[in-house]
Motif scaffolding. Structure first.
Motif, PDB file in Angstrom:
ATOM      1  N   GLU B 220      51.804  46.091  52.351  1.00  0.00           N
ATOM      2  CA  GLU B 220      52.763  47.009  53.741  1.00  0.00           C
ATOM      3  C   GLU B 220      51.871  46.418  54.625  1.00  0.00           C
ATOM      4  OE1 GLU B 220      52.506  51.694  54.232  1.00  0.00           O
ATOM      5  OE2 GLU B 220      53.752  50.910  52.794  1.00  0.00           O
ATOM      6  N   LYS B 221      50.448  46.351  54.469  1.00  0.00           N
ATOM      7  CA  LYS B 221      49.878  46.295  55.775  1.00  0.00           C
ATOM      8  C   LYS B 221      49.224  44.610  55.600  1.00  0.00           C
ATOM      9  CE  LYS B 221      44.760  48.532  56.638  1.00  0.00           C
ATOM     10  NZ  LYS B 221      44.089  48.855  55.810  1.00  0.00           N
ATOM     11  N   TYR B 222      49.075  43.732  55.055  1.00  0.00           N
ATOM     12  CA  TYR B 222      49.207  42.401  55.387  1.00  0.00           C
ATOM     13  C   TYR B 222      50.319  41.388  55.208  1.00  0.00           C
ATOM     14  CZ  TYR B 222      44.128  44.616  54.527  1.00  0.00           C
ATOM     15  OH  TYR B 222      43.324  44.913  55.279  1.00  0.00           O
ATOM     16  N   LYS B 223      51.222  42.326  54.320  1.00  0.00           N
ATOM     17  CA  LYS B 223      52.816  41.286  54.651  1.00  0.00           C
ATOM     18  C   LYS B 223      52.274  40.374  53.721  1.00  0.00           C
ATOM     19  CE  LYS B 223      53.599  43.660  57.103  1.00  0.00           C
ATOM     20  NZ  LYS B 223      54.225  44.842  57.512  1.00  0.00           N
ATOM     21  N   VAL B 224      51.964  40.187  52.259  1.00  0.00           N
ATOM     22  CA  VAL B 224      50.648  39.630  51.495  1.00  0.00           C
ATOM     23  C   VAL B 224      50.998  40.277  50.417  1.00  0.00           C
ATOM     24  CG1 VAL B 224      50.702  37.692  53.096  1.00  0.00           C
ATOM     25  CG2 VAL B 224      49.062  38.827  52.160  1.00  0.00           C
ATOM     26  N   ARG B 225      50.944  39.649  49.054  1.00  0.00           N
ATOM     27  CA  ARG B 225      50.948  40.574  47.295  1.00  0.00           C
ATOM     28  C   ARG B 225      48.881  40.022  47.400  1.00  0.00           C
ATOM     29  NH1 ARG B 225      54.123  41.335  44.025  1.00  0.00           N
ATOM     30  NH2 ARG B 225      52.602  40.550  42.646  1.00  0.00           N
ATOM     31  N   PRO B 226      48.905  41.144  47.027  1.00  0.00           N
ATOM     32  CA  PRO B 226      47.265  41.497  46.752  1.00  0.00           C
ATOM     33  C   PRO B 226      46.453  40.064  46.329  1.00  0.00           C
ATOM     34  CG  PRO B 226      48.120  43.049  45.242  1.00  0.00           C
ATOM     35  CD  PRO B 226      49.366  42.258  46.330  1.00  0.00           C
ATOM     36  N   ILE B 227      47.246  39.037  45.630  1.00  0.00           N
ATOM     37  CA  ILE B 227      46.393  38.415  45.549  1.00  0.00           C
ATOM     38  C   ILE B 227      46.413  36.601  46.207  1.00  0.00           C
ATOM     39  CG2 ILE B 227      48.632  36.199  44.316  1.00  0.00           C
ATOM     40  CD1 ILE B 227      46.054  36.572  41.875  1.00  0.00           C
ATOM     41  N   GLU B 228      47.607  36.506  46.581  1.00  0.00           N
ATOM     42  CA  GLU B 228      47.464  36.005  48.171  1.00  0.00           C
ATOM     43  C   GLU B 228      46.294  36.344  49.328  1.00  0.00           C
ATOM     44  OE1 GLU B 228      49.057  32.954  48.775  1.00  0.00           O
ATOM     45  OE2 GLU B 228      48.697  32.627  50.588  1.00  0.00           O
ATOM     46  N   TYR B 229      46.306  37.475  49.324  1.00  0.00           N
ATOM     47  CA  TYR B 229      45.130  38.709  49.926  1.00  0.00           C
ATOM     48  C   TYR B 229      43.713  37.691  49.826  1.00  0.00           C
ATOM     49  CZ  TYR B 229      42.312  41.701  52.874  1.00  0.00           C
ATOM     50  OH  TYR B 229      41.779  42.209  53.632  1.00  0.00           O
ATOM     51  N   LEU B 230      43.668  37.984  48.555  1.00  0.00           N
ATOM     52  CA  LEU B 230      42.424  37.199  48.064  1.00  0.00           C
ATOM     53  C   LEU B 230      42.118  35.997  48.180  1.00  0.00           C
ATOM     54  CD1 LEU B 230      42.007  40.059  46.696  1.00  0.00           C
ATOM     55  CD2 LEU B 230      41.081  38.743  44.583  1.00  0.00           C
ATOM     56  N   HIS B 231      43.602  34.865  48.118  1.00  0.00           N
ATOM     57  CA  HIS B 231      43.342  33.517  48.523  1.00  0.00           C
ATOM     58  C   HIS B 231      43.133  33.561  49.809  1.00  0.00           C
ATOM     59  CE1 HIS B 231      46.025  29.747  48.184  1.00  0.00           C
ATOM     60  NE2 HIS B 231      44.476  29.646  47.431  1.00  0.00           N
ATOM     61  N   GLN B 232      43.988  33.581  50.372  1.00  0.00           N
ATOM     62  CA  GLN B 232      43.091  33.766  52.139  1.00  0.00           C
ATOM     63  C   GLN B 232      41.762  34.241  52.782  1.00  0.00           C
ATOM     64  OE1 GLN B 232      46.952  36.050  54.220  1.00  0.00           O
ATOM     65  NE2 GLN B 232      48.314  34.669  53.246  1.00  0.00           N
ATOM     66  N   ALA B 233      41.234  34.453  51.827  1.00  0.00           N
ATOM     67  CA  ALA B 233      39.780  35.042  52.102  1.00  0.00           C
ATOM     68  C   ALA B 233      38.998  34.060  51.348  1.00  0.00           C
ATOM     69  CB  ALA B 233      39.536  36.608  51.608  1.00  0.00           C
ATOM     70  N   GLY B 234      39.870  33.243  50.982  1.00  0.00           N
ATOM     71  CA  GLY B 234      38.926  32.044  50.094  1.00  0.00           C
ATOM     72  C   GLY B 234      37.875  32.873  48.472  1.00  0.00           C
ATOM     73  N   VAL B 235      38.751  34.083  48.514  1.00  0.00           N
ATOM     74  CA  VAL B 235      38.282  34.126  47.028  1.00  0.00           C
ATOM     75  C   VAL B 235      38.028  33.167  46.256  1.00  0.00           C
ATOM     76  CG1 VAL B 235      38.424  35.707  45.281  1.00  0.00           C
ATOM     77  CG2 VAL B 235      38.651  36.752  47.421  1.00  0.00           C
ATOM     78  N   PHE B 236      39.318  31.998  46.286  1.00  0.00           N
ATOM     79  CA  PHE B 236      39.254  31.652  44.776  1.00  0.00           C
ATOM     80  C   PHE B 236      38.523  30.054  44.738  1.00  0.00           C
ATOM     81  CE2 PHE B 236      42.738  34.108  43.907  1.00  0.00           C
ATOM     82  CZ  PHE B 236      42.516  34.659  43.074  1.00  0.00           C
ATOM     83  N   GLU B 237      38.012  29.801  45.648  1.00  0.00           N
ATOM     84  CA  GLU B 237      37.030  29.438  46.213  1.00  0.00           C
ATOM     85  C   GLU B 237      35.982  29.188  45.417  1.00  0.00           C
ATOM     86  OE1 GLU B 237      37.007  28.102  50.665  1.00  0.00           O
ATOM     87  OE2 GLU B 237      39.532  28.262  50.228  1.00  0.00           O
ATOM     88  N   ARG B 238      35.395  30.339  44.718  1.00  0.00           N
ATOM     89  CA  ARG B 238      34.547  30.603  44.334  1.00  0.00           C
ATOM     90  C   ARG B 238      34.373  31.421  42.694  1.00  0.00           C
ATOM     91  NH1 ARG B 238      30.322  28.746  45.459  1.00  0.00           N
ATOM     92  NH2 ARG B 238      29.741  30.891  44.209  1.00  0.00           N
ATOM     93  N   PRO B 239      34.027  31.044  41.821  1.00  0.00           N
ATOM     94  CA  PRO B 239      34.255  31.937  40.506  1.00  0.00           C
ATOM     95  C   PRO B 239      34.078  33.096  40.629  1.00  0.00           C
ATOM     96  CG  PRO B 239      32.162  30.396  40.912  1.00  0.00           C
ATOM     97  CD  PRO B 239      32.297  30.676  42.093  1.00  0.00           C
ATOM     98  N   VAL B 240      35.047  33.635  40.297  1.00  0.00           N
ATOM     99  CA  VAL B 240      35.405  34.964  40.392  1.00  0.00           C
ATOM    100  C   VAL B 240      36.011  35.917  39.554  1.00  0.00           C
ATOM    101  CG1 VAL B 240      37.852  34.555  41.311  1.00  0.00           C
ATOM    102  CG2 VAL B 240      37.000  36.617  41.789  1.00  0.00           C
ATOM    103  N   LEU B 241      35.256  37.068  38.468  1.00  0.00           N
ATOM    104  CA  LEU B 241      35.400  37.810  37.396  1.00  0.00           C
ATOM    105  C   LEU B 241      36.639  38.827  38.526  1.00  0.00           C
ATOM    106  CD1 LEU B 241      33.096  39.987  35.949  1.00  0.00           C
ATOM    107  CD2 LEU B 241      35.452  40.757  36.609  1.00  0.00           C
ATOM    108  N   LEU B 242      37.538  38.803  37.795  1.00  0.00           N
ATOM    109  CA  LEU B 242      38.710  39.476  38.366  1.00  0.00           C
ATOM    110  C   LEU B 242      38.962  40.808  37.443  1.00  0.00           C
ATOM    111  CD1 LEU B 242      42.044  37.151  39.457  1.00  0.00           C
ATOM    112  CD2 LEU B 242      39.983  38.711  41.310  1.00  0.00           C
ATOM    113  N   ALA B 243      38.973  42.139  38.447  1.00  0.00           N
ATOM    114  CA  ALA B 243      38.954  43.866  37.054  1.00  0.00           C
ATOM    115  C   ALA B 243      40.721  43.507  37.232  1.00  0.00           C
ATOM    116  CB  ALA B 243      38.043  44.628  36.903  1.00  0.00           C
TER     117      ALA B 243
END
Lengths: 428, 428
Positions: B220-243
């Protein structure tokens, strides 16, 4: 015996469990008084300080001798598990095997706070002997399978179990007639079992609606659903313990709602064998009583009913995607009074009530994982395990104290179970 | 230290766990040898007879100070639980509360066989101090929530945690940057956290796809799914622990499959809060690494990873109605090496391997509920509990022996936790 300074779990009028404190007086095998009262006679005293008393747990569906097959085969589909793994070994079990398997199960049940349970298996004389030895309260029935022509012989064995054992052990042993399941009992055989249950005036114990395969099989063979198949055989004219009850539709619920007895939900076994989740919410809403069981140790792996309590709540919350479904309070009732009612011993046990038999467990709550201690019902269901049980009293007799079994030599039962298993595997 | 005559769990090439036997030599904090070897130098000996050694369990997602809120509120929907029950108390916690809460969690984790874990919370100095005291291996990160204007201050705190604690305790403490979740972190804040993770060269730790509400909110807020939201912020360019990682679709899996790090599955918390079941089968098939965690003690109620292992297997079998899904062997790997890898410490711990840090637990298998003892992997996952852990060694140091904690005074931590909780409730 006077248990002094104890906190204990009582149920109030709206079905919520709450902690009360006082003393508990046990005389002969009965809870004579509980709460705040004065009692000056000289009796054995037991200090309950730091402990929490609750009614012993009721394991409503078990096949005790199968403990010898615990973790022999997991992670395989039900039919492979049953036909290729379990049956070849079960067929080779002898009375000695069944005795030690049953005693191992009972030792484990007592050690994890179970004071009464229901058993369906073969060689029930051995199970009865083990129950007398262990001190557990047991409701036993000879599992009836029409796999050979000796139908009369099987029914006679079931009848003999009732005649020989019902009421033994100061009333600790009672009996049921236990036709295995719709798919293992043709109509006439099932009807004969129902008649025997009527003649002996004991309830029925039967597996029902465990798998979708069962439903398919019965529909194909008899053109009715499993529950209607039972209905036509007269099963619901008798009090009946239905084990599993995973696959029901609305019509089924209509048949069930006037039943006497109830359904024993075995969440862990049903999960491990990929069967599904019994709809406890719907059953309860329709007034059908639901208790808890482990099923045999070869499917559940553990006989700790504290696991089953957790699993029951977790599964139902997942099924409905709703955290408020099947609260800790409801689960505690399932594992105690509901189970006792379904086993036909609800007047005698299932709650800490004056006049009932003294089936009591004392939990040691002074544990890291039970700290700081907000809501006791929640702690018992979601955080405690059977290993937090300190003391077990069954029929007024202390059968475990400080985690030490008083009726069973643990090392001996483990050694014998291992040796019997070794020999059993060699016969394969 | 030489552990003699021990049976131990090793993993063979096809990923199956098997029992081997021999000795284990631990020098400094490292496993120097394991198996059959001769060693004549004079060192401390530890008799491993009757015990089974396995790698310490890895709890991949925790909020340790929340142990003070264990069983304070259960059986209510997630948003009520979080906003009405947890937050008002969490807001009133002080450093002392957090220290004793963290220490209580660590004591419970060690006592149930966990040797390393990941923590996201506030007041991480207290958590770090407790970790140093307890001897546990910890991966800590300051939970970042953009709920006030002090964004810079929050990021500085996160940065300070890295500077102050990374590598401390002989390397037992490492750090992560821990933005709370998509819904608690606006885009610029999340990007700043990613940049900090890059600058500090430590991984990210974030909640993701825990509830359907989260998905709805972000869409609703960002028009993308949570994972795409993270992707756009560059989260997956780093090693990440997703809980969590409960709610994914096929597109999401495509984003995830090249990720570094992995997903920490918290089955019990997800069930208790009615969130759903993470699709471990699908994630694993797509090559995405999955570990196990408890989540905080206020949702999971227990920190015993043996429960989580059971729950993970049961839930997945139920999800697929297939008993063969997520075997005991797979679950053991999730709870050990996978967890270590996702925490960024997989080279150091997660298996009993020569050259790795000595994070070892010894299980007492001489128990009724582990008898007769067919398949050891099955017994460990389906029948054992954390209370069967006898000895815990972390970083070469014995922190529990014969179930007695060596680094923590149990009675003191329980008493303090109770007192802090009492005072906390009074401040409400």
């Amino acid at each position: 015996m006077l248990i002094q300074n104890i906190r204990y779990m009582a149920v109030d009028e709206d079905g919520k469990w709450k902690v009360q404190s006082g003393d508990m007086l046990i005389q002969d095998n009965v809870i004579r008084n509980i709460g705040n009262f004065s009692f000056d006679e000289s009796v054995e005293k037991l200090d309950g300080k730091g402990m929490l008393a609750m009614p012993g747990l009721i394991n409503g569906h078990q096949h005790t001798p199968m403990s010898l097959l615990r973790c022999y085969s997991d992670d395989v589909p039900l039919m492979t598990w049953l036909n290729e793994k379990m049956l070849p070994l079960e067929m080779r079990m002898n009375d000695e095997d069944r005795y030690w398997g049953a005693l191992l199960s009972m030792a484990e049940m007592i050690k994890s706070g179970t004071t009464a349970y229901a058993d369906m298996y073969i060689g029930m004389d051995m199970v009865a002997e083990a129950a007398l030895t262990s001190g557990i309260r047991a409701v036993i029935g000879r599992g009836l399978i029409a796999m050979d022509d000796n139908v009369e012989g099987r029914l006679r064995e079931a009848s003999d179990v009732v005649d020989r054992w019902h009421g033994k052990g100061n009333g600790r042993l009672t009996t049921m007639i236990a036709p295995h399941s719709p798919y293992m009992c043709p109509p006439e055989f099932l009807k004969a079992a129902v008649n025997l249950s009527e003649a002996k005036q004991v309830p029925l114990h039967i597996h029902l609606a465990e798998t979708k395969d069962e439903e398919r099989m019965i529909l194909e063979k008899y053109k009715v659903r499993p529950i209607e198949y039972l209905h036509q055989a007269g099963v619901f004219e008798r009090p009946v313990l239905l084990a599993h009850g995973v696959h029901f539709n609305e019509e089924d619920y209509n048949v069930l709602k006037s039943m006497r007895g109830g359904i024993i939900h075995n969440p862990v076994s049903n999960a491990k064998l990929g069967c599904g989740i019994s709809d406890v919410k719907k059953l309860s809403e329709r007034g059908i009583k639901v208790g808890l069981g482990t099923d045999g140790p070869a499917s559940a792996s553990s006989l700790d009913l504290f696991f089953e309590m957790k699993a029951a709540s977790w599964f139902q919350k997942l099924k409905y995607e709703d955290a408020s479904v099947l609260s800790a309070h409801d689960v505690l009732t399932m594992a105690t009074q509901n189970g006792a009612d379904i086993l036909g011993i609800g007047e005698e046990t299932g709650s800490l009530t004056i006049g009932k038999k003294a089936d009591v467990i004392l939990m040691d709550m002074n544990k890291l994982h039970l700290t700081p201690g907000h809501e006791t019902a929640n702690l018992l269901v979601y955080a405690a395990t059977g290993q937090d049980v300190d003391t077990v009293i069954i029929d007024g007799k202390v059968v475990m104290r400080g985690r030490e079994l008083k009726t069973i030599d643990e090392e001996k039962v483990m050694a014998n179970a291992k040796e019997r298993t070794k020999q059993l595997l060699e016969r394969l």
